[in-house]
Design a protein around this motif. Structure first.
Motif, PDB file in Angstrom:
ATOM      1  N   LEU A 196       0.671  -1.153   0.068  1.00 30.89           N
ATOM      2  CA  LEU A 196      -0.005   0.047   0.141  1.00 30.89           C
ATOM      3  C   LEU A 196       0.855   1.391   0.049  1.00 30.89           C
ATOM      4  N   LYS A 197       2.107   1.318   0.628  1.00 31.22           N
ATOM      5  CA  LYS A 197       2.939   2.480   0.531  1.00 31.22           C
ATOM      6  C   LYS A 197       3.338   2.687  -0.684  1.00 31.22           C
ATOM      7  N   ASP A 198       3.837   1.477  -1.361  1.00 35.13           N
ATOM      8  CA  ASP A 198       4.384   1.801  -2.774  1.00 35.13           C
ATOM      9  C   ASP A 198       3.312   2.180  -3.627  1.00 35.13           C
ATOM     10  N   LEU A 199       2.340   1.673  -3.445  1.00 35.22           N
ATOM     11  CA  LEU A 199       1.042   1.925  -4.393  1.00 35.22           C
ATOM     12  C   LEU A 199       0.573   3.489  -4.113  1.00 35.22           C
ATOM     13  N   GLN A 200       0.615   4.004  -2.793  1.00 41.28           N
ATOM     14  CA  GLN A 200       0.180   5.602  -2.827  1.00 41.28           C
ATOM     15  C   GLN A 200       1.447   6.500  -3.518  1.00 41.28           C
ATOM     16  N   ALA A 201       2.544   5.704  -3.298  1.00 39.10           N
ATOM     17  CA  ALA A 201       3.781   6.696  -3.821  1.00 39.10           C
ATOM     18  C   ALA A 201       3.676   6.627  -5.518  1.00 39.10           C
ATOM     19  N   ARG A 202       3.274   5.429  -6.086  1.00 38.52           N
ATOM     20  CA  ARG A 202       3.194   5.405  -7.658  1.00 38.52           C
ATOM     21  C   ARG A 202       1.999   6.369  -7.982  1.00 38.52           C
ATOM     22  N   LEU A 203       0.902   6.210  -7.149  1.00 40.97           N
ATOM     23  CA  LEU A 203      -0.313   7.018  -7.666  1.00 40.97           C
ATOM     24  C   LEU A 203      -0.011   8.543  -7.538  1.00 40.97           C
ATOM     25  N   GLY A 204       0.777   8.960  -6.614  1.00 41.97           N
ATOM     26  CA  GLY A 204       1.351  10.267  -6.385  1.00 41.97           C
ATOM     27  C   GLY A 204       2.038  10.715  -7.452  1.00 41.97           C
ATOM     28  N   ALA A 205       2.845   9.730  -8.064  1.00 41.75           N
ATOM     29  CA  ALA A 205       3.825  10.199  -9.406  1.00 41.75           C
ATOM     30  C   ALA A 205       3.016  10.014 -10.737  1.00 41.75           C
ATOM     31  N   ILE A 206       1.746  10.085 -10.799  1.00 35.08           N
ATOM     32  CA  ILE A 206       0.992  10.025 -12.067  1.00 35.08           C
ATOM     33  C   ILE A 206       0.980  11.663 -12.585  1.00 35.08           C
ATOM     34  N   VAL A 207       1.509  11.639 -13.579  1.00 31.48           N
ATOM     35  CA  VAL A 207       1.426  13.171 -14.303  1.00 31.48           C
ATOM     36  C   VAL A 207       0.079  13.171 -15.226  1.00 31.48           C
ATOM     37  N   VAL A 208      -0.687  14.228 -14.381  1.00 39.09           N
ATOM     38  CA  VAL A 208      -2.102  14.419 -14.873  1.00 39.09           C
ATOM     39  C   VAL A 208      -2.195  15.593 -15.795  1.00 39.09           C
ATOM     40  N   ALA A 209      -1.236  16.371 -15.989  1.00 34.42           N
ATOM     41  CA  ALA A 209      -1.398  17.594 -16.815  1.00 34.42           C
ATOM     42  C   ALA A 209      -0.157  18.665 -16.920  1.00 34.42           C
ATOM     43  N   TYR A 210      -0.088  19.434 -17.616  1.00 36.03           N
ATOM     44  CA  TYR A 210       1.217  20.412 -17.739  1.00 36.03           C
ATOM     45  C   TYR A 210       0.667  21.757 -17.492  1.00 36.03           C
ATOM     46  N   ARG A 211       1.547  22.681 -17.300  1.00 28.50           N
ATOM     47  CA  ARG A 211       1.492  24.087 -17.120  1.00 28.50           C
ATOM     48  C   ARG A 211       1.856  24.519 -18.604  1.00 28.50           C
ATOM     49  N   ARG A 212       1.616  25.918 -18.635  1.00 25.65           N
ATOM     50  CA  ARG A 212       1.884  26.585 -19.784  1.00 25.65           C
ATOM     51  C   ARG A 212       3.157  26.507 -20.234  1.00 25.65           C
ATOM     52  N   SER A 255       5.707  22.481 -17.613  1.00 27.17           N
ATOM     53  CA  SER A 255       6.339  21.551 -16.465  1.00 27.17           C
ATOM     54  C   SER A 255       4.987  20.513 -15.985  1.00 27.17           C
ATOM     55  N   PRO A 256       5.400  19.378 -15.364  1.00 23.87           N
ATOM     56  CA  PRO A 256       4.395  18.625 -15.232  1.00 23.87           C
ATOM     57  C   PRO A 256       3.642  18.858 -13.846  1.00 23.87           C
ATOM     58  N   VAL A 257       2.301  18.491 -13.891  1.00 22.27           N
ATOM     59  CA  VAL A 257       1.266  18.345 -12.565  1.00 22.27           C
ATOM     60  C   VAL A 257       1.042  17.039 -12.213  1.00 22.27           C
ATOM     61  N   TYR A 258       1.354  16.816 -11.131  1.00 23.24           N
ATOM     62  CA  TYR A 258       1.204  15.281 -10.684  1.00 23.24           C
ATOM     63  C   TYR A 258       0.140  15.132  -9.710  1.00 23.24           C
ATOM     64  N   LEU A 269       9.974  12.195 -26.311  1.00 22.85           N
ATOM     65  CA  LEU A 269      10.899  11.246 -25.761  1.00 22.85           C
ATOM     66  C   LEU A 269      12.086  11.914 -25.220  1.00 22.85           C
ATOM     67  N   ARG A 270      12.828  12.922 -25.883  1.00 19.43           N
ATOM     68  CA  ARG A 270      14.013  13.581 -25.297  1.00 19.43           C
ATOM     69  C   ARG A 270      13.548  14.315 -24.166  1.00 19.43           C
ATOM     70  N   GLN A 271      12.398  15.103 -24.016  1.00 15.38           N
ATOM     71  CA  GLN A 271      12.171  15.870 -23.195  1.00 15.38           C
ATOM     72  C   GLN A 271      11.669  14.949 -22.022  1.00 15.38           C
ATOM     73  N   TRP A 272      11.090  13.868 -21.946  1.00 13.30           N
ATOM     74  CA  TRP A 272      10.766  12.959 -20.836  1.00 13.30           C
ATOM     75  C   TRP A 272      12.289  12.414 -20.168  1.00 13.30           C
ATOM     76  N   GLU A 273      13.399  12.231 -21.125  1.00 12.72           N
ATOM     77  CA  GLU A 273      14.753  11.817 -20.569  1.00 12.72           C
ATOM     78  C   GLU A 273      15.301  13.075 -19.746  1.00 12.72           C
ATOM     79  N   GLU A 274      15.010  14.129 -20.284  1.00 12.21           N
ATOM     80  CA  GLU A 274      15.688  15.334 -19.468  1.00 12.21           C
ATOM     81  C   GLU A 274      14.944  15.547 -18.353  1.00 12.21           C
ATOM     82  N   GLN A 275      13.663  15.100 -18.125  1.00  8.42           N
ATOM     83  CA  GLN A 275      12.993  15.379 -16.939  1.00  8.42           C
ATOM     84  C   GLN A 275      13.193  13.971 -16.056  1.00  8.42           C
ATOM     85  N   GLY A 276      13.872  13.101 -16.333  1.00  5.05           N
ATOM     86  CA  GLY A 276      14.491  11.926 -15.513  1.00  5.05           C
ATOM     87  C   GLY A 276      13.658  10.755 -15.649  1.00  5.05           C
ATOM     88  N   TYR A 277      12.865  10.675 -16.744  1.00  3.37           N
ATOM     89  CA  TYR A 277      12.177   9.442 -17.041  1.00  3.37           C
ATOM     90  C   TYR A 277      12.917   8.414 -18.339  1.00  3.37           C
TER      91      TYR A 277
END
Length: 559
Positions: A215-231, A234-237, A474-482
């Motif tokens: 459950l602890k890992d579950l909540q951490a993973r849920l929290g890491a979902i990218v739901v949107a982006y700003r102008r 930058s990602p909103v989690y 894909l390159r942008q995600w790499e720069e963001q650590g993914y």
């Protein structure tokens, strides 16, 4: 068995044992089971946590050739092999996925095996079961509602409403919901924007539940979902929306594996259900890792053909969960070989050895691919009464040229008695110590290179084509650590290529990337190819037209 005409009639006649008795065979006390009626139960998180220091059993993967209308029987073989291993004196468990309502009422049918190799209660497993999918749907859509609510009440996070990437889900095939506009109706209803629905089994929440350790890992993973982006892009989690806690509450019970039994009263975990052509197509990590502590042999399956299911099982599930498979079974049928060899479905009952030999190229490709992961392989020929001795021998002879053995299996008609030979062969492979499992590519490889590696090594494609916008993403995600995330290919299950009509073992074809999606919480990048839809539609004549209750209140027409 002759008096029965359908799988559901066989399942209905099963002599099930109380689920507490099934649990006791695994050392699960009654107080560690949360029963759902008399024949199914969830296993408590406390019990699971207490098993972690135990030694692991052997892990056996069951996969298959590319599916055809002729039928392959991968789940049936998974269940049969589990029964067969128990029959020859091994303590074995089965781990499979739960069924999605959408395909059950569409065209695929159930997901509990067939004939005398089934998991029961089949009807409940193919419907609401223990409510896991409803919990996943609710958790997913809670996040959707909270995103729109946040924007409505001032948008403190400065979400760009044009860049909300979190869609809604439902566990039904409904093409009308693929692309919609929400928040219509004026100021009181929010800011209009374009969005859509996916099917629940394509949800990142489903993938997360199936990959989370606890459950602890579950909540951490849920929290890491990218739901949107700003102008500024930058990602909103999800954790920024503050939805991760409530979502975890909704998923608390769904995280617990479901214990059921086979027709022969052997234990099975049925838990989780991500689609294999859209998501990663494996049952939950919690179910598999727990089963490995409770049994000497764990038989699990990966969705669809080995090009999708097995590749994702190895490169995503095993990589993330630290699993090391000891053997793999590739399921094939003579009928499917003939279809791959150019025979039409109506002519499959006629002997055609040449078509069998021609169609074996598809099977051979899968055998060679699985071996690339360092896992010993055996082929299971799932027997049909129309198969001739010469056709069966043609498959065996072909597989022998690959340095592998093909074993005839009659578990559909005979249960465990018809699959003893395969059970002995699997034990031989698993105990040989020859498994040297390794993923296809390293974490450090660039995302596009990972995609190209899968396309060329597994699909035998000639090239991968991606628009500049996709390459830039894909390159942008790499720069963001993914950049170290594995790839989850969304591709047709019917072919090695992205063309569902291209059977056999095509080479030098083109893989066109249509879209990429970041599943930061699940921990992979989804690459959508061809005509794959994350919300399927119903066929012209859906299965639901034939499903009904009979005069005794029993379900008819469900598989």
């Amino acid at each position: 068995m002759a008096k029965f005409t359908s799988d559901i009639e066989i399942a209905r006649a099963a002599r099930k044992k109380p689920i507490q008795e099934i649990g006791a065979r695994l050392g699960i006390a009654a107080e560690d089971l949360v029963p759902y009626g008399h024949d199914k139960a969830k296993v408590s998180a406390g019990f699971i946590a207490r098993q972690q220091d135990k030694k692991n059993g052997k892990l056996i993967l069951v996969t298959a050739i590319n599916p055809t209308p002729a039928g392959e029987g991968k789940t049936t073989t998974t269940v049969g092999l589990g029964d067969g291993l128990n029959r020859i004196g091994k303590k074995a468990m089965i781990c499979i996925r739960e069924a999605s309502l959408g395909p059950n009422f569409g065209m695929k049918g159930g997901a509990a095996g067939g004939g005398m190799a089934q998991v029961v209660p089949m009807d409940e497993m193919n419907l609401h079961f223990t409510g896991d999918f409803h919990a996943i749907t609710s958790a997913h859509n809670l996040l959707s509602a909270m995103i729109d609510n946040h924007i409505y009440w001032g948008n403190e996070l400065e979400i760009d409403s044009r860049r909300v990437v979190w869609r809604r889900v439902m566990d039904m095939n409904d093409r009308a919901l693929r692309d919609i506009v929400v928040n219509l109706g004026g100021v009181a209803n929010g800011f209009p924007r374009q969005t859509g629905f996916d099917i629940t089994v394509a949800s990142e929440v489903m993938a997360i539940l199936c990959l989370a350790r606890d459950l602890k890992d579950l909540q951490a993973r849920l929290g890491a979902i990218v739901v949107a982006y700003r102008r500024d892009k930058s990602p909103v989690y999800c954790r920024d929306i503050k939805a991760d806690g409530a979502m975890t509450v909704l998923l608390k019970d769904a995280m617990q594996p479901n214990l059921v039994q086979t027709l022969e009263n052997n234990p099975a975990f049925v838990h989780g259900g991500p689609f294999a052509n859209i998501a990663h197509g494996c049952n939950s990590v919690v179910a598999t890792t727990t089963a490995l502590k409770l049994a000497d042999y764990v038989v699990t399956e990966a969705g669809f053909g080995a090009d999708l299911g097995a590749e994702k099982f190895f490169d995503i599930k095993c990589r993330k969960a630290g699993l090391k498979p000891d053997a793999a079974v590739i399921v094939a049928t003579v009928r499917a070989m003939k279809m791959n060899g150019g025979v039409k479905k109506d002519d499959l009952g006629t002997e055609n050895i040449e078509a069998v030999r021609k169609g074996c190229a598809n099977l051979g490709r899968h055998v060679q691919n699985v071996k690339k992961f360092g896992v010993p392989v055996v082929v299971a020929i799932n027997h049909f009464v129309s198969d001739t001795e010469a056709e069966i021998q043609a498959v065996k002879d072909y597989v022998a040229t690959l340095g592998t053995e093909a074993v005839l299996c009659k578990h559909w008609a005979q249960g465990s008695a018809g699959i003893e030979d395969l059970a002995h062969k699997v034990v031989e492979l698993a105990e040989s110590g020859h498994a040297q499992f390794a993923p296809l590519y390293p974490d450090s490889m660039k995302l596009l290179e990972k995609i190209e590696t899968i396309a060329t090594e597994i699909y035998h494609a000639g090239e991968v084509v991606a628009e500049k916008s996709i390459r830039d993403q894909l390159r942008q995600w790499e720069e963001q650590g993914y950049g170290e995330l594995p790839i989850c290919m969304a591709k047709t299950q019917y072919s090695f290529s992205t063309d569902p009509n291209l059977r056999g073992a095509p080479t030098d074809h083109t893989v066109q990337i249509r879209e990429v999606r970041l599943s930061a919480g699940a921990g992979f990048v989804v690459v959508i190819t061809g005509e794959i839809m994350t919300m399927p539609g119903l066929p012209k004549t859906p299965s639901s037209e034939k499903i009904r209750l009979n005069d005794q209140g029993e379900i008819e027409g469900l598989f």
